[in-house]
Design a protein around this motif. Structure first.
Motif, mmCIF file in Angstrom:
data_model
loop_
_atom_site.group_PDB
_atom_site.id
_atom_site.type_symbol
_atom_site.label_atom_id
_atom_site.label_comp_id
_atom_site.label_asym_id
_atom_site.label_seq_id
_atom_site.Cartn_x
_atom_site.Cartn_y
_atom_site.Cartn_z
ATOM 1 N N ILE A 83 0.839 -1.205 0.000
ATOM 2 C CA ILE A 83 0.000 0.000 0.000
ATOM 3 C C ILE A 83 0.869 1.249 0.000
ATOM 4 O O ILE A 83 1.651 1.472 0.933
ATOM 5 C CB ILE A 83 -0.942 0.028 1.226
ATOM 6 C CG1 ILE A 83 -1.649 -1.327 1.407
ATOM 7 C CG2 ILE A 83 -1.974 1.144 1.067
ATOM 8 C CD1 ILE A 83 -2.534 -1.401 2.634
ATOM 9 N N ASN A 84 0.701 2.064 -1.007
ATOM 10 C CA ASN A 84 1.417 3.342 -1.076
ATOM 11 C C ASN A 84 0.568 4.522 -0.604
ATOM 12 O O ASN A 84 1.078 5.632 -0.487
ATOM 13 C CB ASN A 84 1.895 3.612 -2.504
ATOM 14 C CG ASN A 84 3.241 2.970 -2.806
ATOM 15 O OD1 ASN A 84 3.799 2.253 -1.981
ATOM 16 N ND2 ASN A 84 3.751 3.208 -3.995
ATOM 17 N N TYR A 85 -0.741 4.280 -0.394
ATOM 18 C CA TYR A 85 -1.655 5.350 0.057
ATOM 19 C C TYR A 85 -1.573 6.545 -0.898
ATOM 20 O O TYR A 85 -1.366 7.690 -0.487
ATOM 21 C CB TYR A 85 -1.331 5.777 1.487
ATOM 22 C CG TYR A 85 -1.280 4.627 2.461
ATOM 23 C CD1 TYR A 85 -2.433 4.124 3.058
ATOM 24 C CD2 TYR A 85 -0.072 4.001 2.769
ATOM 25 C CE1 TYR A 85 -2.394 3.047 3.944
ATOM 26 C CE2 TYR A 85 -0.019 2.918 3.646
ATOM 27 C CZ TYR A 85 -1.185 2.455 4.226
ATOM 28 O OH TYR A 85 -1.132 1.387 5.097
ATOM 29 N N TYR A 86 -1.771 6.258 -2.170
ATOM 30 C CA TYR A 86 -1.634 7.273 -3.213
ATOM 31 C C TYR A 86 -2.555 8.470 -2.977
ATOM 32 O O TYR A 86 -3.675 8.331 -2.493
ATOM 33 C CB TYR A 86 -1.948 6.675 -4.584
ATOM 34 C CG TYR A 86 -0.807 5.870 -5.164
ATOM 35 C CD1 TYR A 86 0.430 6.452 -5.405
ATOM 36 C CD2 TYR A 86 -0.968 4.526 -5.470
ATOM 37 C CE1 TYR A 86 1.485 5.721 -5.943
ATOM 38 C CE2 TYR A 86 0.073 3.786 -6.018
ATOM 39 C CZ TYR A 86 1.291 4.395 -6.246
ATOM 40 O OH TYR A 86 2.327 3.670 -6.766
ATOM 41 N N ASN B 234 11.919 -0.449 3.687
ATOM 42 C CA ASN B 234 12.632 -0.749 2.447
ATOM 43 C C ASN B 234 13.849 -1.622 2.726
ATOM 44 O O ASN B 234 14.138 -2.573 1.996
ATOM 45 C CB ASN B 234 13.072 0.543 1.762
ATOM 46 C CG ASN B 234 11.897 1.417 1.350
ATOM 47 O OD1 ASN B 234 10.795 0.917 1.150
ATOM 48 N ND2 ASN B 234 12.138 2.704 1.230
ATOM 49 N N TYR B 235 14.578 -1.277 3.800
ATOM 50 C CA TYR B 235 15.771 -2.051 4.157
ATOM 51 C C TYR B 235 15.388 -3.453 4.605
ATOM 52 O O TYR B 235 16.043 -4.435 4.241
ATOM 53 C CB TYR B 235 16.554 -1.329 5.252
ATOM 54 C CG TYR B 235 17.161 -0.013 4.814
ATOM 55 C CD1 TYR B 235 18.351 0.020 4.082
ATOM 56 C CD2 TYR B 235 16.566 1.196 5.133
ATOM 57 C CE1 TYR B 235 18.916 1.216 3.676
ATOM 58 C CE2 TYR B 235 17.116 2.401 4.735
ATOM 59 C CZ TYR B 235 18.295 2.407 4.007
ATOM 60 O OH TYR B 235 18.842 3.595 3.605
ATOM 61 N N TRP B 236 14.338 -3.545 5.422
ATOM 62 C CA TRP B 236 13.924 -4.858 5.912
ATOM 63 C C TRP B 236 13.429 -5.732 4.767
ATOM 64 O O TRP B 236 13.759 -6.923 4.691
ATOM 65 C CB TRP B 236 12.835 -4.711 6.975
ATOM 66 C CG TRP B 236 12.429 -6.012 7.604
ATOM 67 C CD1 TRP B 236 12.986 -6.619 8.686
ATOM 68 C CD2 TRP B 236 11.365 -6.878 7.163
ATOM 69 N NE1 TRP B 236 12.338 -7.809 8.961
ATOM 70 C CE2 TRP B 236 11.345 -7.992 8.035
ATOM 71 C CE3 TRP B 236 10.435 -6.819 6.136
ATOM 72 C CZ2 TRP B 236 10.429 -9.018 7.909
ATOM 73 C CZ3 TRP B 236 9.521 -7.857 5.993
ATOM 74 C CH2 TRP B 236 9.534 -8.941 6.881
ATOM 75 N N ALA B 237 12.643 -5.150 3.856
ATOM 76 C CA ALA B 237 12.115 -5.918 2.729
ATOM 77 C C ALA B 237 13.253 -6.437 1.856
ATOM 78 O O ALA B 237 13.244 -7.596 1.416
ATOM 79 C CB ALA B 237 11.158 -5.057 1.901
ATOM 80 N N ALA B 238 14.243 -5.577 1.607
ATOM 81 C CA ALA B 238 15.385 -6.002 0.792
ATOM 82 C C ALA B 238 16.156 -7.117 1.477
ATOM 83 O O ALA B 238 16.564 -8.106 0.835
ATOM 84 C CB ALA B 238 16.301 -4.812 0.519
ATOM 85 N N THR C 198 6.265 5.715 -1.225
ATOM 86 C CA THR C 198 6.806 5.635 -2.581
ATOM 87 C C THR C 198 7.174 4.228 -3.034
ATOM 88 O O THR C 198 7.234 3.971 -4.235
ATOM 89 C CB THR C 198 8.064 6.523 -2.710
ATOM 90 O OG1 THR C 198 9.047 6.090 -1.754
ATOM 91 C CG2 THR C 198 7.720 7.981 -2.461
ATOM 92 N N SER C 199 7.410 3.309 -2.107
ATOM 93 C CA SER C 199 7.977 2.024 -2.545
ATOM 94 C C SER C 199 7.367 0.799 -1.871
ATOM 95 O O SER C 199 7.887 -0.300 -2.035
ATOM 96 C CB SER C 199 9.490 2.021 -2.297
ATOM 97 O OG SER C 199 9.771 2.279 -0.942
#
Length: 311
Positions: A14-17, A259-263, A24-25
């Motif tokens: 979910i980016n909550y556009y 982002n870091y955890w997902a990567a 953003t990611s």
């Protein structure tokens, strides 16, 4: 379980556009995990549901209704020896931009005392909390099936109400208190004696905390015993006790930590697919420890960290 049956997945990004707290990611990780499940772990695309707010079809948007209905629909299909994968990347706490905003729905979310996830329409429809996910994911899991859940958001307890939690301490994975964790301790510290030292408060609260932890863990065990399947949860929390925590807030906001955890989690699944739970946890710890993050594994049973990591 040999997990020889069908493999199902529900992936949510979910980016909550178009909202003031848009991200953003978050959806990037969702698409990456879908691809990884298909390429490395043998998940068929027809059994994977991806909900994200970048899709044209609104039926695939991560709204409260769509998430809840897909959870129930997926679990109706699951049979013994099947594998279930659940991934969520979005807010696990109200965004700071809503701190001063008042509404009946937001007040209801603020009153929640458990972990929760926030659908794309949470301002209108509310949160989906641990109790709901436990009832419809954990308790619906049939015998010999496995549920692997990844919560890419701040998780204070375990996300699914399971009783056992493992995290890294001094270089080794250790079993910690799953239900009443450090957040409860810190809340009591601030409430009862905001100026007291850690050691003073730890002595005063030790017996009461142990009692609360035992009661809540007993409740979790009683609930989990109603599920005969196997539950494994991966997630992360903030390391509030780390002296670098406040400094890290300005350098790396919480919404970027995901982002870091997902990567790290994606790389761990790609490179450690035949390794143990302990290896995966060590990998996550090594790649996030400088960000004041606390990766964890939570389970419905006590597990050996030497157990093979399979999903």
């Amino acid at each position: 379980s040999n997990l020889s049956g069908t493999k199902y997945a529900l992936i949510i990004g979910i980016n909550y556009y178009e909202l003031e707290y848009s991200q953003t990611s978050n959806i990037n990780g969702a698409h990456a995990f879908k691809s990884l499940l298909m390429r490395k772990y043998g998940y068929a695309e027809r059994n994977i549901v991806l909900l994200s707010d970048d899709q044209e079809n609104v039926r695939n948007h991560p709204t409260h209704h769509n998430i809840a209905s897909h959870v129930r629909r997926m679990m109706r299909e699951v049979q013994p020896n099947d594998a279930v994968f659940f991934y969520y990347c979005g807010f696990g706490r109200l965004p700071s931009q809503l701190r001063e905003k008042r509404s009946e729905v937001l007040s209801g979310i603020r009153r929640l005392r458990s972990d929760y996830i926030l659908p794309s329409d949470f301002e209108q429809a509310g949160a989906i909390d641990t109790e709901y996910l436990h009832r419809h994911l954990v308790r619906q899991l049939p015998p010999s099936a496995r549920l692997t859940a990844l919560f890419n958001c701040i998780v204070h307890e375990t996300g699914l109400g399971v009783p056992y939690k493992y995290a890294h301490s001094n270089g080794v994975p250790v079993l910690t208190n799953a239900i009443a964790g450090s957040n409860l301790f810190e809340a009591n510290m601030k409430l009862q004696a905001p100026n007291a030292s850690y050691n003073d408060m730890s002595q005063r609260l030790e017996s009461s905390l142990i009692q609360q932890q035992q009661q809540q863990a007993a409740g979790a065990l009683a609930r989990i015993q109603k599920s005969s399947g196997d539950i494994i949860v991966f997630g992360w929390a903030r390391d509030y006790a780390n002296p670098e925590y406040k400094k890290s807030l300005s350098q790396t906001p919480s919404n970027q930590l995901g982002n870091y955890w997902a990567a790290a989690m994606e790389n761990a699944m790609r490179t450690h697919g035949a390794s143990s739970f302990g290896d995966v946890l060590a990998y996550l710890h090594a790649h996030t420890r400088d960000l004041t993050m606390l990766p964890f594994i939570a389970c419905g049973r006590k597990v050996s960290m030497d157990e093979k990591f399979i999903i």
